[in-house]
Structures are given as structure tokens and as C-alpha cells.
Design a protein around this motif. Structure first.
Motif, mmCIF file in Angstrom:
data_model
loop_
_atom_site.group_PDB
_atom_site.id
_atom_site.type_symbol
_atom_site.label_atom_id
_atom_site.label_comp_id
_atom_site.label_asym_id
_atom_site.label_seq_id
_atom_site.Cartn_x
_atom_site.Cartn_y
_atom_site.Cartn_z
ATOM 1 N N ASP A 19 0.816 -1.216 -0.114
ATOM 2 C CA ASP A 19 0.227 -0.084 0.133
ATOM 3 C C ASP A 19 0.792 1.313 -0.016
ATOM 4 O OD1 ASP A 19 -2.398 -1.513 -0.076
ATOM 5 O OD2 ASP A 19 -2.708 -1.295 2.168
ATOM 6 N N GLN A 20 1.906 1.053 0.621
ATOM 7 C CA GLN A 20 3.090 2.234 0.311
ATOM 8 C C GLN A 20 3.681 2.515 -0.871
ATOM 9 O OE1 GLN A 20 3.849 4.232 3.266
ATOM 10 N NE2 GLN A 20 1.985 3.164 3.743
ATOM 11 N N ASN A 21 3.165 1.825 -2.031
ATOM 12 C CA ASN A 21 3.765 1.974 -3.484
ATOM 13 C C ASN A 21 5.505 2.056 -3.685
ATOM 14 O OD1 ASN A 21 1.233 1.939 -4.711
ATOM 15 N ND2 ASN A 21 0.951 4.009 -3.961
ATOM 16 N N PRO A 22 5.924 1.116 -2.842
ATOM 17 C CA PRO A 22 7.484 1.066 -2.835
ATOM 18 C C PRO A 22 8.158 0.989 -4.145
ATOM 19 C CG PRO A 22 6.521 -1.071 -2.397
ATOM 20 C CD PRO A 22 5.152 -0.334 -2.368
ATOM 21 N N ASN A 23 9.158 1.079 -4.267
ATOM 22 C CA ASN A 23 9.807 0.878 -5.892
ATOM 23 C C ASN A 23 10.004 -0.560 -5.893
ATOM 24 O OD1 ASN A 23 11.087 3.619 -6.551
ATOM 25 N ND2 ASN A 23 12.059 3.347 -4.529
#
Length: 135
Positions: A19-23
Motif C-alpha cells: 500500500d506504500q507503493n514501494p519501488n
């Protein structure tokens, strides 16, 4: 993001990470036995990998497909002796493919890691819970 969790909460933690939209290149750092592989297995499951997942300690990389045709690469560089071994296996092609790359023991290839990456640090707490930091 910092999270303290128990193994029973792993599915929720994996979803919070995504949900944090990581790389898509994610480095997993922590002592041996802290749960890096276990977390990666859960992330694969959360992404929609239905095949069995395992640590690629001897093969260096495992490839998985999600149910919506995304590719996930899981690397374990613990047994690597020098960065040139990773170059010989074509690690650059993987890391710059745009696919998910989950990397254990990334310090073995420190000079090859793309600038755009996410880091997860896991620490085992005295009570058996884990402390996870997402950078």
C-alpha cells in the motif's frame, strides 16, 4: 514507515508494505533467521503468486508469475563471493526490467543496486515480534 508485528500478522504487514507503493526493487536487510524469506513469500502471495515459493539460496534467483501476469524475481545473494558473479548471471537485466525484484543479502552487490529502490530492515525483538522499517 515503522511497524512492530508478530508472524501471525504477516499478511497484514505485506499488504501495508504494498500500500506504500514501494519501488519494485526492494532490499531486505536483517540478520539471518529474522524472517526476510518468510516476508518475501507473503509479499509474493499478496501480489497473486499461486505457485510454491522458496529461498533461492543455491540458484541465486527464483522467478514467479502473479495471477495478473506480473513477474516477481526473488534473489538471495548470501552465497555470492563477488559482484562479478551477479553480473555474470545478468543481474542488471533483472534489476532494470521493471519487474518486482526482492533481494536478500543485497550488500553483496552494493555497487549494482539501482538508485531507485526501497529498503526493508527487519529486526527480531526480545519478545519474538519483529520490528520492520520501510525506507
Amino acid at each position: 514507515m515503522t511497524i512492530t508485528f508478530s508472524i501471525e500478522q504477516l499478511a497484514e504487514v505485506a499488504q501495508q508494505i504494498l500500500d506504500q507503493n514501494p519501488n519494485k526493487v526492494i532490499l531486505f536487510n536483517g540478520d539471518m533467521g529474522v524472517g526476510k524469506t518468510t516476508l518475501i513469500k507473503q509479499l509474493c502471495k499478496t501480489l497473486g503468486v499461486n505457485d510454491a515459493t522458496s529461498s533461492p539460496t543455491f540458484s541465486l534467483v527464483n522467478e514467479y508469475q502473479t495471477d495478473n501476469n506480473q513477474t516477481v524475481y526473488h534473489f538471495d545473494f548470501y552465497r555470492l563471493n563477488k559482484e562479478t558473479e551477479a553480473l555474470d548471471m545478468g543481474v542488471d537485466d533483472y534489476l532494470y526490467s521493471g519487474n518486482w525484484c526482492f533481494i536478500e543479502w543485497s550488500e553483496k552487490i552494493a555497487n549494482l543496486i539501482p538508485q531507485q529502490h526501497t529498503e526493508i530492515i527487519i529486526e527480531l525483538l526480545p519478545n519474538g515480534e519483529r520490528l520492520l522499517e520501510l525506507k
